[in-house]
Design a protein around this motif. Structure first.
Motif, PDB file in Angstrom:
ATOM      1  N   LYS A  11       0.830  -1.210   0.000  1.00 42.63           N
ATOM      2  CA  LYS A  11       0.000   0.000   0.000  1.00 42.63           C
ATOM      3  C   LYS A  11       0.865   1.260   0.000  1.00 42.63           C
ATOM      4  CE  LYS A  11      -3.818  -1.974   2.642  1.00 42.63           C
ATOM      5  NZ  LYS A  11      -4.498  -1.918   3.949  1.00 42.63           N
ATOM      6  N   LYS A  12       1.901   1.270   0.848  1.00 44.21           N
ATOM      7  CA  LYS A  12       2.771   2.444   0.929  1.00 44.21           C
ATOM      8  C   LYS A  12       3.520   2.670  -0.377  1.00 44.21           C
ATOM      9  CE  LYS A  12       3.353   2.589   5.890  1.00 44.21           C
ATOM     10  NZ  LYS A  12       4.264   2.504   7.031  1.00 44.21           N
ATOM     11  N   ARG A  68       1.095   4.251  -2.858  1.00 42.67           N
ATOM     12  CA  ARG A  68       0.875   5.667  -2.544  1.00 42.67           C
ATOM     13  C   ARG A  68       2.091   6.506  -2.929  1.00 42.67           C
ATOM     14  NH1 ARG A  68      -1.615   3.854   2.531  1.00 42.67           N
ATOM     15  NH2 ARG A  68       0.340   4.366   3.552  1.00 42.67           N
ATOM     16  N   THR A  69       3.262   5.968  -2.665  1.00 39.78           N
ATOM     17  CA  THR A  69       4.488   6.694  -3.002  1.00 39.78           C
ATOM     18  C   THR A  69       4.627   6.869  -4.505  1.00 39.78           C
ATOM     19  OG1 THR A  69       5.568   5.847  -1.022  1.00 39.78           O
ATOM     20  CG2 THR A  69       7.004   6.664  -2.780  1.00 39.78           C
ATOM     21  N   GLU A 124       2.272   6.981  -6.702  1.00 44.41           N
ATOM     22  CA  GLU A 124       1.279   7.979  -7.123  1.00 44.41           C
ATOM     23  C   GLU A 124       1.778   9.389  -6.835  1.00 44.41           C
ATOM     24  OE1 GLU A 124      -2.550   7.171  -5.372  1.00 44.41           O
ATOM     25  OE2 GLU A 124      -2.464   5.067  -6.018  1.00 44.41           O
TER      26      GLU A 124
END
Length: 100
Positions: A27-28, A31-32, A34
């Motif tokens: 998930k991280k 997000r990174t 993006e």
């Protein structure tokens, strides 16, 4: 973006208890990626390690024309390194490209 790589003999690896951490790491990373894309950062190096969490990778991002050549030289091991201080290590390239 650095991803955790567990040591082979670590308690976590022996217990195989990293499922939640794996999902969180994925998930991280998403997000990174993006964020980097939205802020116009470009990937300029990538490397992988054994036993890296989530089978992910370590990626270096930079703005256009702001790439850190030092990072690339260190990844490719094409630059001498002089270590100074306790616990440091030096690396010197021989004429044939091997490391001393």
């Amino acid at each position: 973006v650095q991803t955790l790589a567990n040591k082979k003999e670590s308690k976590v690896m022996q217990e195989n208890s990293m499922k939640e951490e794996y999902l969180e790491a994925v998930k991280k990373m998403q997000r990174t990626l993006e964020f980097e894309k939205n802020e116009n950062y470009l990937p300029y190096y990538l490397y992988r390690q054994k036993r890296i969490l989530g089978n992910l990778e370590n990626i270096g991002f930079a703005k256009k024309d702001k790439i850190c050549k030092y990072n690339i030289y260190m990844m490719e091991e094409v630059q001498d390194v002089l270590g100074v201080g306790m616990g440091s290590a030096s690396k010197f390239l021989k004429g044939n490209g091997l490391i001393e």
